[in-house]
Design a protein around this motif. Structure first.
Motif, PDB file in Angstrom:
ATOM      1  N   GLY A 174       0.836  -1.198   0.000  1.00 55.69           N
ATOM      2  CA  GLY A 174       0.000   0.000   0.000  1.00 55.69           C
ATOM      3  C   GLY A 174       0.867   1.242   0.000  1.00 55.69           C
ATOM      4  N   TYR A 175       0.213   2.408   0.000  1.00 52.76           N
ATOM      5  CA  TYR A 175       0.989   3.654   0.023  1.00 52.76           C
ATOM      6  C   TYR A 175       0.140   4.789   0.590  1.00 52.76           C
ATOM      7  CZ  TYR A 175      -1.474   4.768  -4.372  1.00 52.76           C
ATOM      8  OH  TYR A 175      -2.442   5.014  -5.321  1.00 52.76           O
ATOM      9  N   VAL A 176       0.849   5.840   0.996  1.00 50.33           N
ATOM     10  CA  VAL A 176       0.231   7.041   1.565  1.00 50.33           C
ATOM     11  C   VAL A 176       0.663   8.225   0.715  1.00 50.33           C
ATOM     12  CG1 VAL A 176       0.190   8.564   3.572  1.00 50.33           C
ATOM     13  CG2 VAL A 176       0.198   6.094   3.901  1.00 50.33           C
ATOM     14  N   VAL A 177      -0.274   9.128   0.407  1.00 52.99           N
ATOM     15  CA  VAL A 177       0.037  10.340  -0.352  1.00 52.99           C
ATOM     16  C   VAL A 177      -0.170  11.550   0.561  1.00 52.99           C
ATOM     17  CG1 VAL A 177      -0.563  11.784  -2.330  1.00 52.99           C
ATOM     18  CG2 VAL A 177      -0.600   9.291  -2.552  1.00 52.99           C
ATOM     19  N   THR A 232      -4.585   1.093  -0.811  1.00 54.02           N
ATOM     20  CA  THR A 232      -4.085  -0.289  -0.699  1.00 54.02           C
ATOM     21  C   THR A 232      -3.009  -0.579  -1.723  1.00 54.02           C
ATOM     22  OG1 THR A 232      -5.885  -1.028  -2.131  1.00 54.02           O
ATOM     23  CG2 THR A 232      -6.232  -1.219   0.245  1.00 54.02           C
ATOM     24  N   GLY A 233      -3.010   0.128  -2.858  1.00 49.79           N
ATOM     25  CA  GLY A 233      -1.986  -0.093  -3.878  1.00 49.79           C
ATOM     26  C   GLY A 233      -1.982  -1.529  -4.346  1.00 49.79           C
ATOM     27  N   GLY A 234      -0.803  -2.170  -4.284  1.00 49.31           N
ATOM     28  CA  GLY A 234      -0.668  -3.543  -4.760  1.00 49.31           C
ATOM     29  C   GLY A 234      -0.947  -4.595  -3.703  1.00 49.31           C
ATOM     30  N   TYR A 235      -1.416  -4.161  -2.506  1.00 40.80           N
ATOM     31  CA  TYR A 235      -1.661  -5.130  -1.428  1.00 40.80           C
ATOM     32  C   TYR A 235      -3.037  -5.760  -1.613  1.00 40.80           C
ATOM     33  CZ  TYR A 235      -2.157  -7.000   3.303  1.00 40.80           C
ATOM     34  OH  TYR A 235      -2.324  -7.836   4.388  1.00 40.80           O
ATOM     35  N   VAL A 236      -3.100  -7.062  -1.756  1.00 36.70           N
ATOM     36  CA  VAL A 236      -4.377  -7.750  -1.976  1.00 36.70           C
ATOM     37  C   VAL A 236      -4.803  -8.583  -0.768  1.00 36.70           C
ATOM     38  CG1 VAL A 236      -4.119  -7.814  -4.473  1.00 36.70           C
ATOM     39  CG2 VAL A 236      -3.174  -9.673  -3.095  1.00 36.70           C
ATOM     40  N   ILE A 291      -8.082  -4.025   4.116  1.00 35.78           N
ATOM     41  CA  ILE A 291      -8.198  -2.597   4.416  1.00 35.78           C
ATOM     42  C   ILE A 291      -7.692  -2.302   5.824  1.00 35.78           C
ATOM     43  CG2 ILE A 291      -9.889  -0.768   4.867  1.00 35.78           C
ATOM     44  CD1 ILE A 291     -11.532  -1.922   2.527  1.00 35.78           C
ATOM     45  N   PHE A 292      -8.075  -3.145   6.782  1.00 29.70           N
ATOM     46  CA  PHE A 292      -7.661  -2.934   8.175  1.00 29.70           C
ATOM     47  C   PHE A 292      -6.145  -2.996   8.315  1.00 29.70           C
ATOM     48  CE2 PHE A 292      -6.834  -5.130  12.355  1.00 29.70           C
ATOM     49  CZ  PHE A 292      -6.941  -3.983  13.129  1.00 29.70           C
ATOM     50  N   LYS A 293      -5.521  -4.011   7.715  1.00 29.16           N
ATOM     51  CA  LYS A 293      -4.060  -4.156   7.805  1.00 29.16           C
ATOM     52  C   LYS A 293      -3.357  -2.953   7.151  1.00 29.16           C
ATOM     53  CE  LYS A 293      -3.568  -8.210   9.845  1.00 29.16           C
ATOM     54  NZ  LYS A 293      -3.416  -9.414   9.039  1.00 29.16           N
ATOM     55  N   THR A 294      -3.877  -2.497   6.015  1.00 31.21           N
ATOM     56  CA  THR A 294      -3.270  -1.348   5.339  1.00 31.21           C
ATOM     57  C   THR A 294      -3.391  -0.093   6.194  1.00 31.21           C
ATOM     58  OG1 THR A 294      -3.850  -2.294   3.185  1.00 31.21           O
ATOM     59  CG2 THR A 294      -3.266   0.040   3.235  1.00 31.21           C
ATOM     60  N   ILE A 321      -8.691   4.333   4.383  1.00 32.19           N
ATOM     61  CA  ILE A 321      -9.611   3.555   3.561  1.00 32.19           C
ATOM     62  C   ILE A 321     -10.826   3.214   4.425  1.00 32.19           C
ATOM     63  CG2 ILE A 321      -9.839   1.537   2.057  1.00 32.19           C
ATOM     64  CD1 ILE A 321      -6.718   1.419   2.108  1.00 32.19           C
ATOM     65  N   ASP A 322     -12.022   3.358   3.867  1.00 31.85           N
ATOM     66  CA  ASP A 322     -13.257   3.154   4.630  1.00 31.85           C
ATOM     67  C   ASP A 322     -13.304   1.769   5.268  1.00 31.85           C
ATOM     68  OD1 ASP A 322     -14.092   5.655   3.983  1.00 31.85           O
ATOM     69  OD2 ASP A 322     -15.350   5.031   2.306  1.00 31.85           O
ATOM     70  N   MET A 323     -13.601   1.765   6.579  1.00 31.44           N
ATOM     71  CA  MET A 323     -13.706   0.507   7.330  1.00 31.44           C
ATOM     72  C   MET A 323     -15.140   0.348   7.829  1.00 31.44           C
ATOM     73  SD  MET A 323     -10.166   0.767   9.553  1.00 31.44           S
ATOM     74  CE  MET A 323     -10.379   2.533   9.847  1.00 31.44           C
ATOM     75  N   GLU A 324     -15.726  -0.803   7.582  1.00 31.79           N
ATOM     76  CA  GLU A 324     -17.087  -1.069   8.032  1.00 31.79           C
ATOM     77  C   GLU A 324     -17.121  -1.451   9.505  1.00 31.79           C
ATOM     78  OE1 GLU A 324     -19.687  -0.608   6.197  1.00 31.79           O
ATOM     79  OE2 GLU A 324     -18.590  -0.167   4.334  1.00 31.79           O
ATOM     80  N   ASP A 325     -16.106  -2.174   9.963  1.00 28.56           N
ATOM     81  CA  ASP A 325     -16.065  -2.686  11.333  1.00 28.56           C
ATOM     82  C   ASP A 325     -15.646  -1.563  12.298  1.00 28.56           C
ATOM     83  OD1 ASP A 325     -15.520  -3.962  13.737  1.00 28.56           O
ATOM     84  OD2 ASP A 325     -14.866  -5.813  12.744  1.00 28.56           O
TER      85      ASP A 325
END
Length: 488
Positions: free
Chosen positions: A289-292, A306-310, A319-322, A348-352
């Motif tokens: 992932g990355y931050v701008v 998230t970038g290239g993190y799947v 999303i949570f890990k990123t 990144i939007d988190m539902e939990d």
């Protein structure tokens, strides 16, 4: 936890890097031509009182007048009380052409002048002397009640010698003997006496007390138990630091190390590369992932992707890990880049909701070690996290960089196609106003190439329409957006 201070000294510049377990955390830079003003004390003259802003502009001899708010004017009896002090209207506190002794608490930034206070304080390693402010303060980081009481009693003894003044016991005072504290107090009292004497005879706009240079200031303020070594790559300045420590900071002197190596000190620890990366918008995360990070006039925005993190499980876990990794990176970047003011983070939007709580907790825990005051709001209705961070000096970007002369700080340029169409419109405008035989267009090479190649048919039609020939000439010094239509 292993921390080191790396000090790189050249004739025109001093740079200090705080490295924690091999990772760069903070950078301080002071240049001979543009030394910071924070901590300097001036005799100023009020040039303008602004009741609507509850502030005044004060001339302290700089190119821009400095800013003094009513809340920063002395008589701060409530400085350490639980209830805030009532501030009188500015027009009752100051009048134009009044002389006032002030201390700089914020360097000039951009178009803004320095920020001032009349609450004069002079720091040493263990104490802060409060001129004309008879109060006692104990650092909140000293938690043991018996130690707080011991230091309070010491401080009250000091105030019996100078009842008009006050003292703050700094974190470094914890466990320090009474004779050492007494030496600090006596030194600060002598410094204040000299300042007060100089101020009596000085003219407005005079610097009556200059804070220590960065090399010595950093030794006074930073080294705590966590810092193992202070490495200095200049023999002359190592000797200067050693003499300063012998006189004022004996517990720090043993940690001074002279670095004589041929390889530059900052290169050895990877600091130069880290500084270069800190000037870039994008910060890569180990996960992919990355931050701008973008600085604007009003605030700093931080966007997490998230970038290239799947991931390995599901989207929500990815999303949570990123976001968790990004929170740690953001904390470090705020200190490293010295970003202050309002900071908006778009995770990144988190539902939990539990994931949201853990990411916010990671952010709060990381910022606990930040020496600058910070405050974090919860996640807003738009999914944004708002952070405010104390700003006393310019950010790393503003210190090391100038606004781009090509794009004027926008970060983007008009495309050659856009400029070609602007040229066509300008030609029509000129022909309608002036009687000319032919036209010469001066533009950047890529614009001329586009006009003579892909847009050649369009300009052939334009020549036929206006009945006059149009010539193009490439100018190597022109920026991609710059052009001139010369009438001939």
């Amino acid at each position: 936890m292993s921390q080191e201070l790396l000090i790189n000294v050249t004739p025109r510049e001093t740079r200090v890097a705080l490295v924690d377990n091999g990772s760069l955390q903070e950078v301080y830079i002071e240049r001979a031509r543009r030394r910071g003003l924070v901590g300097n004390i001036y005799l100023g003259e009020v040039s303008r009182v602004l009741p609507g802003m509850q502030a005044a502009f004060v001339d302290i001899g700089l190119s821009r007048t400095a800013f003094l708010h009513a809340s920063d004017i002395a008589a701060a009896e409530g400085l350490f009380d639980s209830k805030p002090r009532q501030t009188l209207p500015i027009q009752q506190l100051l009048k134009e052409q009044q002389r006032v002794l002030v201390k700089v608490i914020k360097d000039p930034m951009g178009s803004k002048g320095a920020r001032l206070t009349t609450q004069i304080s002079i720091p040493s390693r263990h104490l802060v002397f409060l001129a004309n402010n008879p109060v006692v303060g104990i650092s909140g980081r000293i938690e043991a009640e018996d130690e707080r009481e011991r230091l309070k009693q010491f401080a009250e003894q000091f105030l019996t010698q100078h009842p008009d003044h006050g003292v703050i016991m700094r974190t470094a005072a914890e466990g320090v003997s009474e004779p050492e504290l007494a030496r600090d107090w006596a030194f600060l009292a002598r410094v204040w006496s000299a300042i007060a004497k100089r101020a009596v005879d000085a003219q407005p706009g005079t610097l009556v007390h200059e804070d220590l240079p960065l090399l010595l200031r950093i030794l006074r303020d930073l080294p705590g138990e966590d810092i193992e070594h202070v490495r200095i790559d200049s023999a002359e300045n190592h000797a200067r630091a050693d003499a300063f420590c012998r006189s004022f900071l004996p517990e720090t002197g043993s940690r001074l190390v002279y670095y004589p190596g041929e390889r530059p000190l900052f290169d050895l620890y990877g600091v130069e590369d880290e500084i270069q990366r800190a000037l870039q918008r994008r910060v890569s995360l180990k996960s992919g992932g990355y931050v701008v990070i973008d600085q604007t006039e009003a605030m700093t925005t931080v966007d997490v992707n998230t970038g290239g993190y799947v991931g390995h499980r599901n989207l929500e876990e990815t999303i949570f890990k990123t976001n968790l990794e990004a929170a740690q990176a953001i904390v470090r970047q705020l200190r490293l880049r010295n970003l202050g003011g309002i900071i908006i983070v778009d995770f990144i939007d988190m539902e939990d909701s539990e994931h949201q709580r853990q990411v916010l907790r990671a952010l709060e825990k990381g910022l606990e070690r930040d020496p600058a005051r910070t405050r974090i709001s919860g996640v807003s209705a738009l999914g944004l996290v708002e952070i405010t961070r104390q700003r006393t000096r310019e950010s790393l970007q503003h210190l090391l960089c100038d606004t781009c002369s090509v794009c004027a700080g926008r970060g983007y340029l008009k495309s050659p196609e856009t400029v070609v169409y602007e040229i066509a419109r300008e030609i029509l405008r000129e022909v309608r106003q002036f009687d000319v035989e032919r036209l010469l267009v001066l533009a950047a090479q890529e614009v001329v190439d586009l006009a003579m190649d892909e847009e050649s048919d369009s300009f052939a039609e334009l020549e036929q329409f206006i009945g006059r020939p149009v010539q193009f000439q490439a100018e190597p010094l022109y920026t991609p957006e710059q052009f001139d239509v010369v009438l001939m």
